[in-house]
Design an enzyme around this catalytic site. Structure first.
Site, PDB file in Angstrom:
ATOM      1  N   GLU A 145       0.847  -1.195   0.000  1.00 29.51           N
ATOM      2  CA  GLU A 145       0.000   0.000   0.000  1.00 29.51           C
ATOM      3  C   GLU A 145       0.883   1.245   0.000  1.00 29.51           C
ATOM      4  OE1 GLU A 145      -3.607   1.837   2.783  1.00 29.51           O
ATOM      5  OE2 GLU A 145      -2.045   0.622   3.711  1.00 29.51           O
ATOM      6  N   LYS A 184      -9.710   1.757  -2.199  1.00 30.16           N
ATOM      7  CA  LYS A 184      -9.894   1.167  -0.871  1.00 30.16           C
ATOM      8  C   LYS A 184     -11.293   1.436  -0.332  1.00 30.16           C
ATOM      9  CE  LYS A 184      -7.410   1.155   3.578  1.00 30.16           C
ATOM     10  NZ  LYS A 184      -6.254   1.783   4.277  1.00 30.16           N
ATOM     11  N   CYS A 235      -5.102  -3.111   2.917  1.00 32.22           N
ATOM     12  CA  CYS A 235      -4.836  -2.878   4.339  1.00 32.22           C
ATOM     13  C   CYS A 235      -6.060  -3.067   5.241  1.00 32.22           C
ATOM     14  CB  CYS A 235      -4.221  -1.490   4.510  1.00 32.22           C
ATOM     15  SG  CYS A 235      -3.277  -1.302   6.061  1.00 32.22           S
TER      16      CYS A 235
END
Length: 275
Positions: free
Chosen positions: A40, A112, A153
């Protein structure tokens, strides 16, 4: 098939970060990898919003993305950029992952979904939503390694996303990350192994590691996990590249032994029985 994981300590200079990734593309291809996976925020980690703002641009102007696309095409290798900070058309920022094919073309994008807004017991406070807009959909993409389900994440804590990805045919789950040290020590491996077991899929989790130029400290321990939940590779706390063998037959074997995907059911409304 061979996958490569890049563990990085990204800094505040996108051009320096791009050089690390481009060098990793060269090394991965020399090692026989069909696809490279980066962490990331591979192109920039900078908590100074004023300074970072000058480096965050629309994706068609992003020099890191351009450099990696060029390297992928030159070496004939697929690359998953775990994510870059990019500016959307509406002016807001996105934490966006990219899958680039061996011709340098962008095959998939993923923004995300779950933003990291937390207050940790250590006193660390994070408000990702103060700068970034959340994505709106899940993405899986066919690659030489198999169908890869994309995540980033904090998404790791939401198993419904990975159920949707495996239901869509994903046999590999990509989880690029920049985990904090406290949450990494407590939850990183446990959550990743759980996602692999639940989906009967490989998990490839390239991570940021160490002390960054902006003062942030990340956990590292990039992991490759097989569909049975066994750890194939733990990269520890040093930046670098790791090569991992991916056997697609392993997915079919595990899913035949414990056919969790066949047994999944839509959960009806919960009946709450009051005291």
């Amino acid at each position: 098939m061979i996958a490569a994981l890049l563990q990085m300590t990204s800094g505040i200079d996108p051009q320096a970060n791009a050089r690390v990734i481009v060098d990793a593309v060269d090394e991965a291809r020399a090692g026989g990898a069909a696809m490279l996976f980066t962490p990331e925020m591979a192109g920039l980690i900078d908590r100074d919003r004023t300074r970072a703002a000058t480096a965050i641009v629309p994706e068609d102007q992003d020099r890191v993305l351009a450099a990696v696309r060029d390297a992928a095409a030159r070496h004939g290798i697929w690359v998953h950029i775990g994510s870059l900070a990019v500016r959307r058309d509406d002016g807001r920022l996105a934490n966006r992952g990219f899958v680039i094919d061996a011709g340098g073309d962008i095959r998939a994008r993923y923004d995300k979904l779950h933003l990291f807004d937390v207050d940790l017991p250590t006193g660390e406070s994070w408000r990702e939503s103060a700068s970034y807009a959340a994505g709106e959909g899940a993405v899986a993409v066919d690659t030489p390694l198999g169908r890869v389900g994309l995540s980033i994440c904090y998404d790791l804590r939401f198993p419904g996303l990975y159920s949707a990805l495996s239901d869509a045919g994903a046999t590999i789950l990509a989880v690029p990350a920049a985990f904090t040290v406290p949450t990494g020590r407590a939850h990183w491996e446990t959550l990743l192994r759980a996602r692999a077991i639940e989906a009967g899929a490989f998990v490839l989790a390239a991570a940021q590691v160490g002390t960054h130029q902006d003062g942030r400290v990340t956990y590292g321990h990039s992991l490759a996990i097989d569909p049975w939940g066994s750890v194939l590779r733990d990269m520890g706390e040093q930046a670098g590249l790791a090569l991992v063998d991916i056997d697609p037959a392993r997915v079919a074997d595990v899913r035949a032994r414990i056919p969790v995907l066949d047994h999944r059911r839509s959960i009806p409304e919960v009946a709450v029985v009051a005291s």
